[in-house]
Design an enzyme around this catalytic site. Structure first.
Site, PDB file in Angstrom:
ATOM      1  N   HIS A 166       0.835  -1.196   0.000  1.00  0.00           N
ATOM      2  CA  HIS A 166       0.000   0.000   0.000  1.00  0.00           C
ATOM      3  C   HIS A 166       0.876   1.255   0.000  1.00  0.00           C
ATOM      4  O   HIS A 166       2.093   1.182   0.211  1.00  0.00           O
ATOM      5  CB  HIS A 166      -0.935   0.030   1.212  1.00  0.00           C
ATOM      6  CG  HIS A 166      -2.131  -0.856   1.072  1.00  0.00           C
ATOM      7  ND1 HIS A 166      -2.107  -2.184   1.442  1.00  0.00           N
ATOM      8  CD2 HIS A 166      -3.385  -0.619   0.585  1.00  0.00           C
ATOM      9  CE1 HIS A 166      -3.292  -2.725   1.195  1.00  0.00           C
ATOM     10  NE2 HIS A 166      -4.082  -1.803   0.680  1.00  0.00           N
ATOM     11  N   LYS A 170      -0.665   4.946   4.424  1.00  0.00           N
ATOM     12  CA  LYS A 170      -1.596   4.038   5.113  1.00  0.00           C
ATOM     13  C   LYS A 170      -1.149   3.826   6.551  1.00  0.00           C
ATOM     14  O   LYS A 170       0.014   3.509   6.815  1.00  0.00           O
ATOM     15  CB  LYS A 170      -1.701   2.704   4.373  1.00  0.00           C
ATOM     16  CG  LYS A 170      -2.768   1.775   4.956  1.00  0.00           C
ATOM     17  CD  LYS A 170      -3.027   0.590   4.041  1.00  0.00           C
ATOM     18  CE  LYS A 170      -4.058  -0.361   4.637  1.00  0.00           C
ATOM     19  NZ  LYS A 170      -5.358   0.304   4.856  1.00  0.00           N
TER      20      LYS A 170
END
EC number: 1.17.1.8
Length: 280
Positions: A166, A170
């Protein structure tokens, strides 16, 4: 619940965030929706700004606010999509229960207490909650279950590792999606399954009961999950990747349509329900 004809009055909670902006943008482009509210936290730099403009679209006429909209027509279809942060979700749930609004929760990293609160709220209103709104991810979860069920007793044993990538921003790891993959796979492997988060040093040989998780945070990656099913002599890699954030936003909008058009009553639903793949 409201009649299912006419556009859905949509309120986006977390409207100034990366995902909230995409929900606003796609909602404005979809004739099934009428944007009526764009909510963000009280310290947001975007309060008072037009939500469409903040999302990079034409002005919507709906300003970003920290106050929930009051709908003039109580019979109007209404739904709330939440793409916020764990610290903001409680107020959103409380509001939806108060006004009886169907709710789609796409926020991840919720505590056990917050998940319990969602379950309790679902006794009063219909709620869709899932760690990922992506249709491809949810289909891949079902495939992962099937692979595990077919291979769990293979000679030599089955090893399962979950890798997720990600963007650098995040906040939670492993991702809620990775944990859901693991939960479903563990359900097939049995109660003795253990969850290992990364490995370092002299860890000894891998046990057959482990599911390994590995989180990568780099650049602007919107999300990628690879499930490795390893056997002696061969392996399967199941990969699902987002090209951009729109897959999550469109999935959340699909869930809201499903709640309204299927006239769902109170209950806690998943994206498996939305896709017609639930085992229940």
């Amino acid at each position: 619940m409201a009649d299912s004809t006419g556009p859905i009055s949509l309120t986006v909670h977390g409207a100034a965030g990366r995902m909230g902006r995409r929900v606003v943008a796609l909602g404005l482009a979809d004739p099934n929706f009428q944007l009526v509210g764009a909510i963000d936290h009280a310290k947001s730099d975007h309060l008072g700004q037009d939500s469409g403009a903040v999302a990079g679209e034409a002005p919507s006429g709906i300003e970003i606010s920290s106050h929930w909209p009051v709908l003039d027509d109580a019979a109007t279809n209404q739904a709330v999509i939440d793409f916020s942060l764990p610290e903001a979700i409680d107020g959103c749930v409380e509001h939806c229960v108060k006004v009886g609004s169907p709710l789609v929760v796409a926020t991840t990293g919720l505590s056990d207490e917050q998940k319990q609160n969602l379950s309790e709220a679902a006794a009063s209103i219909p709620v869709v909650w899932a760690p990922s709104m992506s249709l491809a991810v949810n289909l891949s979860m079902k495939i992962a279950e099937q692979i595990t069920a077919a291979l769990k007793d293979v000679a030599g044993g089955l090893d399962v590792e979950i890798l997720e990538r990600h963007h650098r921003f995040k906040a939670d790891a492993p991702s809620g999606t990775a944990l859901k993959f693991g939960e479903l796979i563990a359900g097939q492997l049995g109660e003795s399954t253990s969850h290992v988060h990364g490995r370092e040093g002299h860890t000894g040989a891998r046990t057959r009961e482990e599911i390994g998780y590995h989180a990568i945070r780099v650049g602007d990656n919107p999300g990628e999950h690879t499930i490795v099913f390893g056997m002696l002599g061969e392996k399967i890699e199941l990969n699902v990747a987002a090209s951009n954030r729109d897959c999550y936003a469109s999935g959340a909008l699909a869930a809201a349509k499903w709640l309204i058009h299927q006239k769902k009553g109170p209950g806690l639903y998943s994206m498996f329900d939305v896709l017609g793949m639930s085992d229940n």
